[in-house]
Design a protein around this motif. Sequence first.
Motif, PDB file in Angstrom:
ATOM      1  N   LYS A  48      34.525 -44.129 -14.583  1.00  0.00           N
ATOM      2  CA  LYS A  48      35.788 -44.291 -15.309  1.00  0.00           C
ATOM      3  C   LYS A  48      35.774 -45.542 -16.181  1.00  0.00           C
ATOM      4  O   LYS A  48      36.270 -45.530 -17.311  1.00  0.00           O
ATOM      5  CB  LYS A  48      36.947 -44.345 -14.312  1.00  0.00           C
ATOM      6  CG  LYS A  48      38.322 -44.278 -14.944  1.00  0.00           C
ATOM      7  CD  LYS A  48      39.397 -44.149 -13.884  1.00  0.00           C
ATOM      8  CE  LYS A  48      40.777 -43.978 -14.510  1.00  0.00           C
ATOM      9  NZ  LYS A  48      41.826 -43.790 -13.471  1.00  0.00           N
ATOM     10  N   SER A  49      35.207 -46.616 -15.669  1.00  0.00           N
ATOM     11  CA  SER A  49      35.179 -47.887 -16.405  1.00  0.00           C
ATOM     12  C   SER A  49      34.009 -47.989 -17.383  1.00  0.00           C
ATOM     13  O   SER A  49      33.869 -48.999 -18.069  1.00  0.00           O
ATOM     14  CB  SER A  49      35.096 -49.054 -15.417  1.00  0.00           C
ATOM     15  OG  SER A  49      33.870 -49.029 -14.697  1.00  0.00           O
ATOM     16  N   GLN A  68      30.978 -48.425 -16.732  1.00  0.00           N
ATOM     17  CA  GLN A  68      29.958 -49.384 -16.277  1.00  0.00           C
ATOM     18  C   GLN A  68      28.690 -48.686 -15.801  1.00  0.00           C
ATOM     19  O   GLN A  68      27.617 -49.287 -15.819  1.00  0.00           O
ATOM     20  CB  GLN A  68      30.513 -50.254 -15.150  1.00  0.00           C
ATOM     21  CG  GLN A  68      31.564 -51.251 -15.581  1.00  0.00           C
ATOM     22  CD  GLN A  68      32.135 -51.990 -14.385  1.00  0.00           C
ATOM     23  OE1 GLN A  68      33.074 -51.518 -13.730  1.00  0.00           O
ATOM     24  NE2 GLN A  68      31.580 -53.147 -14.090  1.00  0.00           N
ATOM     25  N   SER A  80      35.821 -37.813 -18.489  1.00  0.00           N
ATOM     26  CA  SER A  80      35.148 -39.083 -18.203  1.00  0.00           C
ATOM     27  C   SER A  80      33.626 -38.964 -18.265  1.00  0.00           C
ATOM     28  O   SER A  80      32.926 -39.970 -18.412  1.00  0.00           O
ATOM     29  CB  SER A  80      35.558 -39.611 -16.828  1.00  0.00           C
ATOM     30  OG  SER A  80      35.242 -38.671 -15.812  1.00  0.00           O
TER      31      SER A  80
END
Length: 319
Positions: free
Chosen positions: A227-228, A230, A273
């Motif tokens: 989601k981020s 990363q 995502s």
Amino acid sequence: MTVFKRFLLCLLLISLNGFSQKKEHASFKVVPLGVKGGIDEKNLSAYLIAPENTNDYISLDAGTLHSGIEKAIKNNVFKVSSSQVLRKYIKGYFISHAHLDHVSGLIINSAADSSKTVYATNRCMKMMQNHYFNDETWINFGDDGPGKPLKMYHFQTLDIGKEIPITNTSMTVKAFPLSHVNPFESTAFLIKNADSYALYLGDTGPDVIEKSDNLSNLWMAIAPLVKSKQLKGMFIEVSFPNEQPDQFLFGHLTPNYLINELHKLEELSGKDSLKGFKIIITHLKPPAKNILKIKEQIKKQNDLGLKIIFPEQGKQFKL
């Protein structure tokens, strides 16, 4: 605001957007030393990964080493000898499970290697010590186990779920359990450098066939990183085409099961995502017609917008 000023503002925003995109850079570089799941002993599972702008590599599994290094040198990935890559560039080995197609390169090349760390879960490490590095099947180059250990390799046992630093690199690792013909275990390694991550899965079957929740638990753990943005990429196996009967999967995935599992991940990380997310497909099993079929089926079934990478031995790519 005049039309001219609006035009200038639009140009400025476009320029800033372009500049921000140019500023994006890779977090990891990957050199596949072996990409197949069987038969060809010169091309078995092994992936070197290092932070971008360093030569501090670790090897994710080690089915093939020397042949892959030679291929990478031929492709101008490395400008040094194969001995220097083996002895100086590779800082350690992460073994997902002790099947020979994931460890044979480590065993055969150990006599020419340098002092470094071999990482594995307790069960995997015990299998390697008892069956390979035991002073009978092969010399014990480690610092523990049967016979007279030569103490060239440090055998470091990984605790599931515990993040530890990787010696002689800026990276850390966290291990997660996988099921590879339950109750036989395999391992996933979550590699971290600064604020970026890469995930490598050893051999695994789908939860529904394995009667396991290992993949579901792994998806819950990494969903926030997806989601981020990363998590920069995931290495995951697909060994057989969809036509392979469930009873003959032997702890592996098909394109159907891969996409089903990734839909579960998307449910946790959010709609869309996984769009553009890099999935590196590993462990494709010969014959060639099956490999071609696997690739076609994955491309056709990719309804998540994934960026699918089929790695080639000795050809570098970045995450």
